[in-house]
Enzyme design. Sequence first.
Site, short mmCIF file in Angstrom:
data_model
loop_
_atom_site.label_atom_id
_atom_site.label_comp_id
_atom_site.label_asym_id
_atom_site.label_seq_id
_atom_site.Cartn_x
_atom_site.Cartn_y
_atom_site.Cartn_z
N TYR A 90 64.64 61.62 35.77
CA TYR A 90 64.89 60.60 36.81
C TYR A 90 63.68 60.56 37.72
O TYR A 90 62.89 61.13 37.36
CB TYR A 90 66.01 61.47 38.09
CG TYR A 90 65.42 62.81 38.52
CD1 TYR A 90 64.78 62.70 39.79
CD2 TYR A 90 65.69 63.99 37.91
CE1 TYR A 90 64.35 63.88 40.39
CE2 TYR A 90 65.10 65.14 38.54
CZ TYR A 90 64.57 65.15 39.75
OH TYR A 90 63.78 66.28 40.29
N ARG B 225 55.58 24.77 30.67
CA ARG B 225 55.48 26.34 30.75
C ARG B 225 56.59 26.92 31.59
O ARG B 225 57.12 26.10 32.48
CB ARG B 225 54.12 26.95 31.65
CG ARG B 225 53.98 26.49 32.82
CD ARG B 225 52.86 27.25 33.47
NE ARG B 225 52.80 26.52 34.68
CZ ARG B 225 51.48 26.33 35.54
NH1 ARG B 225 50.32 27.05 35.15
NH2 ARG B 225 51.46 26.14 36.62
N MET C 102 35.83 27.90 32.14
CA MET C 102 35.63 26.52 32.52
C MET C 102 37.06 25.94 32.16
O MET C 102 37.72 26.59 31.27
CB MET C 102 34.64 26.12 31.08
CG MET C 102 34.15 24.72 31.36
SD MET C 102 33.32 24.32 29.85
CE MET C 102 34.82 23.35 29.13
N ARG D 32 40.12 21.32 26.83
CA ARG D 32 40.86 22.21 27.79
C ARG D 32 40.55 23.71 27.20
O ARG D 32 41.01 23.93 26.06
CB ARG D 32 42.10 21.99 28.09
CG ARG D 32 42.48 20.73 28.99
CD ARG D 32 43.99 20.73 29.47
NE ARG D 32 44.12 19.74 30.70
CZ ARG D 32 44.24 18.57 30.31
NH1 ARG D 32 44.52 17.88 29.03
NH2 ARG D 32 44.68 17.76 31.38
N GLY E 15 38.29 31.16 36.46
CA GLY E 15 36.75 31.64 36.37
C GLY E 15 36.30 30.92 35.05
O GLY E 15 35.10 31.10 35.11
N LYS F 148 48.64 27.35 26.93
CA LYS F 148 48.45 25.84 27.10
C LYS F 148 48.71 25.21 25.46
O LYS F 148 49.65 24.39 25.40
CB LYS F 148 47.29 25.38 27.74
CG LYS F 148 47.56 24.45 28.58
CD LYS F 148 46.05 24.23 29.39
CE LYS F 148 45.70 24.83 30.66
NZ LYS F 148 44.49 24.67 30.91
N SER G 149 59.08 68.69 38.72
CA SER G 149 59.17 67.40 39.39
C SER G 149 57.53 66.87 39.73
O SER G 149 56.97 67.58 40.13
CB SER G 149 59.92 67.58 40.86
OG SER G 149 59.76 66.24 41.14
N CYS H 251 58.82 62.70 42.14
CA CYS H 251 59.05 62.62 43.50
C CYS H 251 57.88 62.13 44.11
O CYS H 251 58.11 61.98 45.34
CB CYS H 251 59.72 63.75 44.18
SG CYS H 251 58.45 65.11 44.23
N HIS I 3 39.90 45.36 53.44
CA HIS I 3 40.15 46.83 54.03
C HIS I 3 41.54 46.64 54.69
O HIS I 3 42.52 47.61 54.44
CB HIS I 3 39.22 47.15 55.10
CG HIS I 3 39.64 48.38 55.75
ND1 HIS I 3 40.19 48.69 57.08
CD2 HIS I 3 39.26 49.82 55.25
CE1 HIS I 3 40.39 49.90 57.43
NE2 HIS I 3 39.67 50.60 56.19
#
Lengths: 901, 901
Positions: free
Chosen positions: B869, B335, B102, B91, B100, B22, B781, B849, B451
């Site tokens: 790869y 921003r 202030m 701020r 979370g 900010k 791999s 893989c 879950h």
Amino acid sequence: MTKYVYDFAEGSKDMKDLLGGKGANLAEMTVLGLPVPPGFVITTQACTTYLRTGELPQELAAEVEEHLLALEAAMGKGLGDADDPLLVSVRSGGKFSMPGMMDTVLNIGLNDVSVHGLAKQSGSARFAWDSYRRLVQMFGKTVLGVKGEPFDSAFEEAKRAKGTRDDLQLEASDLEELVGRFQGIVRDHTGEPFPQDPRAQLELAIRAVFASWNTERAKLYRRQERISGDLGTAVSVCSMVFGNLGMDSGTGVAFTRDPGSGAQGVYGDYLQNAQGEDVVAGIRNTLPLQQLEELDKRSYDELMQTMATLERHYRDLCDIEFTIERGKLWMLQTRVGKRTAGAAFRIATQLVDEDLIGEDEALLRVTGAQLAQLMFPRFGSTKDAALLTTGMGASPGAAVGKVVFDSATAVEWQARGEDVILVRRETNPDDLSGMIASAGILTSRGGKTSHAAVVARGMGKTCVCGAEELEVDVHGRTLHAPDGSQITEGEVLSIDGTTGAVYRGAVAVTPSPVVQYFEGELAPEDGDDLVQAVHRLFVHADARRRLGVRTNADTPSDSERARRFGAQGIGLCRTEHMFLGDRRQLVEDLVLADSEKAQSDALAALLPLQREDFVGILRAMDGLPVTVRLLDPPLHEFLPDLVELQVEIAVAEATDGEVDPRRRKLLEAVSRLHESNPMIGLRGVRLGLVIPGLFAVQVRALAEAAAALRGEGRDPRPEVMVPLVSTVQELEIVREEAEQILAAVAAETGQDVATLIGTMIEIPRAALTSGSIAGAADFFSFGTNDLTQMGYGFSRDDVEASFFARYLDLGVFGVSPFESIDEAGIGRLVRISVEEGRAAKPDLKIGVCGEHGGDPASVHFFHAAGLDYVSCSPFRVPVARLEAGRAALLQDAEPPLGDTR
Amino acid sequence: MTKYVYDFAEGSKDMKDLLGGKGANLAEMTVLGLPVPPGFVITTQACTTYLRTGELPQELAAEVEEHLLALEAAMGKGLGDADDPLLVSVRSGGKFSMPGMMDTVLNIGLNDVSVHGLAKQSGSARFAWDSYRRLVQMFGKTVLGVKGEPFDSAFEEAKRAKGTRDDLQLEASDLEELVGRFQGIVRDHTGEPFPQDPRAQLELAIRAVFASWNTERAKLYRRQERISGDLGTAVSVCSMVFGNLGMDSGTGVAFTRDPGSGAQGVYGDYLQNAQGEDVVAGIRNTLPLQQLEELDKRSYDELMQTMATLERHYRDLCDIEFTIERGKLWMLQTRVGKRTAGAAFRIATQLVDEDLIGEDEALLRVTGAQLAQLMFPRFGSTKDAALLTTGMGASPGAAVGKVVFDSATAVEWQARGEDVILVRRETNPDDLSGMIASAGILTSRGGKTSHAAVVARGMGKTCVCGAEELEVDVHGRTLHAPDGSQITEGEVLSIDGTTGAVYRGAVAVTPSPVVQYFEGELAPEDGDDLVQAVHRLFVHADARRRLGVRTNADTPSDSERARRFGAQGIGLCRTEHMFLGDRRQLVEDLVLADSEKAQSDALAALLPLQREDFVGILRAMDGLPVTVRLLDPPLHEFLPDLVELQVEIAVAEATDGEVDPRRRKLLEAVSRLHESNPMIGLRGVRLGLVIPGLFAVQVRALAEAAAALRGEGRDPRPEVMVPLVSTVQELEIVREEAEQILAAVAAETGQDVATLIGTMIEIPRAALTSGSIAGAADFFSFGTNDLTQMGYGFSRDDVEASFFARYLDLGVFGVSPFESIDEAGIGRLVRISVEEGRAAKPDLKIGVCGEHGGDPASVHFFHAAGLDYVSCSPFRVPVARLEAGRAALLQDAEPPLGDTR
């Protein structure tokens, strides 16, 4: 320029890398002036060049020729000389003795011409032709690759033709004819005549020895024994001497002390008019060495002198092979001799008393494996015991019990309090429950890597396997003995897992005097010389070792015994055993709880019980650290088995339809908690984070126990250990909660309950992130069982049974990684963890509490890795103490190695 | 000396570390000459000192005072001045935006005296007292830690007393009285009067912001997002401006282009006579930004100008907050703005066309995660759809199906061919089978780490969770909607896993144009601007990337699709799917075989079937490599379930007693093969070594398939991959056998069947011993699924359900390690393996893989680790291509980062 050939007189016993064990010792004896037939050694370096390039080194031929000429000159004979031939033996011999390689070719130098010279010189045509016969046969088989069978057939036929079954009945002319036939066999199979040029014979033999380094069997052996394939073998070329030239000749083996008991005084066997192979073949009975004194006092005295020289020189028990050729003693081989475990301890201290070695070296002469053997119970006198047969001692110990033929019976009989011996042709994974229930296991098939052997060793259970003379009739529930008798189910057998002996009936088991010593029941002053030796070496081992030794113990009685055995605290106190028995009900309540209240009630009921558990253990270990591992196994281990419950309810539904509602509720819970892979599921710290209050109860119980004891004026030293941590966050969360509880208990009781909080390192990721985990830990303790399971990705329960035997056979493992820590992989995790954990927190205390903590090789590794202590089962504590002392001597700069007198 | 305070004019957007996001952007705008209310920033360094020592840095007070004096001078007001008070906002703002902590305290500087000055200057006593009321309330709650409830009650009571429910009905005198009551609340709860000294207010607020860095919620958020706890927060102190001083004042938010579609042209909302919090509270409807032109043309023009400046300067879409105070525009924040996935692609290419950025930077402006979103099917027009409610979009996609309330019904209906949506209050592990059977999952409780959410994302299944307005009545099989209507089982719902929308009835699903583009069904020329943007960025990504991208595919059709999606071969062709269906019978035969003959017959029957499988796949990937993994899973996976068999036979025995003998034999076999932990049991190469001929049949089938295709003039490129290797010996044994078979097939067919032979690295020990394993491998791999399972010691099947949700909540994980590779632990194994494998064999080909091959963060890791790869499922191939291009730009030295025009 590289030197490829050494005369025996140029070498020494310290040149095993280059000359092989055999060659180096021959050289040593030669230099000592002992009567060794002259000869020379071609180095392992020549071998490795040959293996790499497929060609012998260019310079080799000239070097061999030079040494051969010198040998001929020294002996006054010429190799293959028509009139007085020099014969030589060619033997392989690497740094480590190794079955599967080409061993020996004798009598090189004989051919169609020189055989007559040998006959003339020896005065025995039969001897000469027999020697030639042996050469063609041996050379044909081992050098030229001809199969043995045609030779054997031809030999048998010759005897048949002569109407005899005894080799000795064949006369010179028979043997001469046989040589011709053997040469024909060689020609038929190789397309070439048997080589007549003695120097060509020698070169071919050398090449064959080199090539035999890479036979399949040799490679397999090396894979199993972790011997590098790059070492290569040396070749000894030695002038032949003959013990079979008459009754004034002979051959023998001897030890400078009794390798069985360690008793002082030489010990050996002698066979007149014979060669070494005849002794092995057991054609005639050998004589005790002492009788040689009567037969040939001069040779005997020289032999005694020689053996005394060797023992003084090697400063250890030596075993030797010798030959007497017409009254002249020749030394053919020597090496530091193998001995029994008891002998090792006795000899080591004897040598100190004889001022041959110092105490450091004495300690290096015994091993934890030998100590472990001495700690197994043994059969007392077996003089009157009825020996049924002898199989392979696959897992040591002495077991007595009733014969059963299947697992179900074993389990059933054991449950009613009977000791049983499980007898099977061979075992498979289905037999696991029976193996667990039995006092011992006996199989008629399979070797030391069979399923039975591998699993029994894993369990520490006595096992004899491969008792092939026994016929196991499982269906008839009968064991057929080699003497024609039968043993039916329920009869008693006694089996000796060390010697492989199987006795009919109960043989009395004698307690180990070494265990009695550790238990304090036998003192060194009581006169048992083994106990005296053990005592002396332990005093020294404890003085030398840097590693602490703790024990894994979950009960006060185990703790007390371990303390007597020398444990300096508890490295692993498992708490899961405290949730079994009557307390299963509380775990069921916890799992079935349908409210937070019900859950915390169930936990609250556990608190006083756990506290009493801890009071007992902390009291037994007063003044020493006690590391308590918070609950580790998955909850369903405390609940009824899913399959049994499912079958029970399905059957009830299918029949009368009545189902107990609590059982049904339990089935629901057990199904919910069921995991496909519980070993890598919801257990350890994961359980602690998922079930609020579970770990808290344990920590509080421990803290309250410590406070109570401190209130009594005792000195409890509790440590909390968090299992199965894989991230530092897990440990931080548990630590924060534990610290709050400790502070609360300290405030409530007014007692100091200072408690270290640490973690197991048993997950590969934990080892790999030890730098950050150390930030939240006061100590690390390696759980090398799980670390091995996770690091290799196999579950011990499953795979020991299903493929370890095959893997040991294939040489994928030399030894099970659960027995000795795998240094390359799992050990690397340990080293990374120690290094990075200590870098982050220099005073981090580090130990190990997996079963490897009591394994000799692993103890050396942990010493090298810089751990503070090892922890192992009470019975392994002495092994660990001894090996920790040895590791300090072998690895640390101070004191220097070598002669430490 | 450390400088702790920066005037806005002293900073820049590149100082986020020190000034927070900010503060840095406010500074940037100030320097650009844009109308930002004057102010200054206290650095994160001051915060970290405060957190470390508990004290503000000594020099800070003087620095703040100096900047405050300058601010007062600039504004011509004094902080808390009785006549013309300067008010400031305070701020927090770290480098990363973080809930979370202030957030904000407005109106600092008001007290019992200056409130009158404000009333006078603003001409509104009500405004002044309301501002003071807000200060006492906000300051009390966030700075002094007073609970919010007493303030809210007092406020409600004041309105009740006034007989109104509308804040605006309270007059100046009411508010004055309320300020008194609020001050009383503060005194009651803190024991101190509300601070009257404006400078004391400021210092307390600064301390409170710093301290809020370490609230539990902030720490949890950082744990989850892996933000270092050492960064600290900055504090911006900014002079207040007011949008609520009349109809010539107001406040708004705006974007420089449409963040939803990416369409060019500004986009925003404006609210007259209001402050930012009023916009959020939604008291009155906002106006489209364009209407500001009519209300206040001067301010509007200035705003347009400002936004154009910002976009040109930031070279990206910006979002801003602004306030107009009595006709004067003030910029409060800017921003780089968030945008939808489609907008991101469109805007990136627009900016290239506008010459604001180069193509490299455009590629960096889009992500694989955005691309993946665009590839999910979406609902077409939802204009006419009946929106029932909106929950949380927990796992993206669009699913339509009949409502079911339990797993059994889900499974049953799905089996008869119906699409179902599983609706539960929340899910637990018992619901797994139902979740698998469903097209989508809807829950009324739980967040994005519940879950349901975790498991659905793992399955790639559409899920909306936490739709709290819905009431789920499982027993009544009814869903109660917020409008009072009901949905009964079997009715159709449509759920949008991206937006969280839940619709009644079936909403038509539109295919993704991006998928149509990859499938070749839509070309860039067809005019869809999203397709055009994607096409352009892919051409560039493919040009830049160094990583190859292959696919995991087991069938010809998957192979063909993956090829269309850009796959450059197959990195993982699993063969276990080829043992299912009709072929189960052959596996049963293999397992039940009671002789070697029966075993080899069963294998021989598999050979032609496997060969045809391979012919199809090699043909589809002609000219590209196809890596075939030899059989990996344990054999019992192909056999009936142990529990079912056991129950079946127990029930049969308990009822009519008739049991099929083959079933009984099968039960024996299944029991024998049963493992407690099959994931870490007899599978992979272990199976290959234990069952002779099994791997041989597969290798032969592959070689024969390749020979047949080569005979047709094609170009097959087979590779054999050995799974679950943990020791080099295993690989050596398999390799030797495979090479013999390849040579035999080449000889039999006269075709070149050159085949690379390599290994999975999926066991920690394999990674740790890669130096030796490379000696026997042509390629590695990484199987990062298993590597994660073994490295963490948890089985994905078991633990995602049982504790991942809890672990995500606790912040043990920021993201599931199965989703993105854990770099610290598992990634370290990968790095060790690459480094040591290549050191041993420089031309070793290395890929991955596991599913991580298609995960954006993981692709960047694999690029950095130097892999050749990645291989992933066909649908993930485009994601991997895009991210591989981005990784190359971000990590490689060439081209340089930054402005790449």
